[in-house]
Design an enzyme around this catalytic site. Sequence first.
Site, PDB file in Angstrom:
ATOM      1  N   GLU A   1       0.885  -1.174   0.000  1.00 22.59           N
ATOM      2  CA  GLU A   1       0.000   0.000   0.000  1.00 22.59           C
ATOM      3  C   GLU A   1       0.912   1.210   0.000  1.00 22.59           C
ATOM      4  O   GLU A   1       1.463   1.596   1.022  1.00 22.59           O
ATOM      5  CB  GLU A   1      -0.918  -0.041   1.230  1.00 22.59           C
TER       6      GLU A   1
ATOM      7  N   CYS B   1      -2.530   9.074   2.888  1.00 25.90           N
ATOM      8  CA  CYS B   1      -2.212   8.616   1.533  1.00 25.90           C
ATOM      9  C   CYS B   1      -3.371   8.811   0.561  1.00 25.90           C
ATOM     10  O   CYS B   1      -3.157   8.901  -0.645  1.00 25.90           O
ATOM     11  CB  CYS B   1      -1.776   7.153   1.557  1.00 25.90           C
TER      12      CYS B   1
END
Length: 482
Positions: A255, A289
């Site tokens: 990720e 993010c």
Amino acid sequence: MSTIPLFYQQPKFLIDGEWVTGSGGVTHRLVNPATGLAISEYQSASTTQLDAALGAVGKSFPAWRTTPAAERGRILRQGAALMHQRVEEIATLLTTEQGKPLAEARAEILATAEMFEWFAEEAVRAYGRIVPPRASNLRQHIVREAVGPVAMFCSWNFPARNPGYKIAAALAAGCPCIVKPAEETPLTAMALGLALMDAGLPKGVLNLVYGDAANLSAYLIASSVIRKISFTGSTQVGKILSSLAANTVKKMTMELGGHAPVIVFDDANLDLAVSLTAAAKFRNAGQVCISPTRFFVQAATYQSFIDKFAAVAAKQVVGNGLDTKTNMGPLVHERRRNDVDKFVQDAIDRGARCVLGGAPIDGAGFFYPPTLIADLPEQSRLLHEEPFGPVASVVPFDTIDDVIVHANALPFGLAAYAFTTSLRTAHDVADRIESGMVGINTTRISYPETPFGGVKESGYGSEGGIEGLDAYLVTKSVSLAL
């Protein structure tokens, strides 16, 4: 030190069920980003301690993988219950070491507990299947089994969420773990580990080590004990870890970074678009993010959007996250604040318009104000690199075809957002945008039951949802001749 309980005043590792201090010789300072002052110091894990953690997960794997899924789920539910009970204590730890406001810290802990609850239920659904045989004396079935011991590497921006989501899925699948939280935020991970141990997790199934990221990650990834890697962090570091894991062909979930586009069409509910995206942009001071970052606003509403967004951003109360009046805290360390400022100054030097903010806040701590930059030239770093800070960049567009090209132009594809009242436009954007997650008229795109992950250089694999459990399972085909 008054806000930190005695147990957490010295960061400790969890190795084979025991809490121990580091002995690796490299000292790390744990700093409160709101004050710039040291909280404590700790030493990195030594190779002897890493070997002990590797031995613990290797030894505990056979028993944990064969523990009934319902029992694994019971332990996860009890761990979640303890996280609920201890939410105020853990939230204070999180805010002290990472900086985000207490309200955000509480929400993160509760979301992490909810993920443990989700995977407690999902553990019993690691279904296989029966294959119709080609002969009467043949039986064929497919089973899903735990991949084995996992090494997990987590970023500092969500000290509970990032390790918690990984741990919950791995333990549900039957995989013991070695977790390396970010060196900036070990205390929150300690609190999660303590909750799970108090819930009855067998010793050796969960291990926590901190310290020098490069050396620890290389050592753990190279070990034959480790069967899978899970990483949350920057694309740059993710590429390094991927190359290390390739040497031993380990399964990976990555990720990585994003640079989320936000597309606001002329027919959008502008007040809704502004209120939702401003809240998402300045959450955790932009250190998220999936934070909306590149704002593309259709020409007819461009200036109105800028005016409304600036008005909302100006109302943000920036300060120490332990102050209940604060709704945006500091950046996590000084170099992060300096990096954000370099992005902003680059855009201004190229001719962009600074509508709001645009310079570090003087005084103690690592604060940067909510910042809005408009009319950015195409070459601006803000349009190509993720600033990971409280900076919104706004540029106009004319047609959907134009904006889709710009939104998809980067090598990242983690999250994307669009605002429109046209169902046709909504479907068109959802179909054409290159992103692992898309929010239409919403910025809430992460739930326990939905997969969280990206495409392109934003990584591969997912956390959350049924995909989150699948990431820690391997497939075995069994053919039996009678």
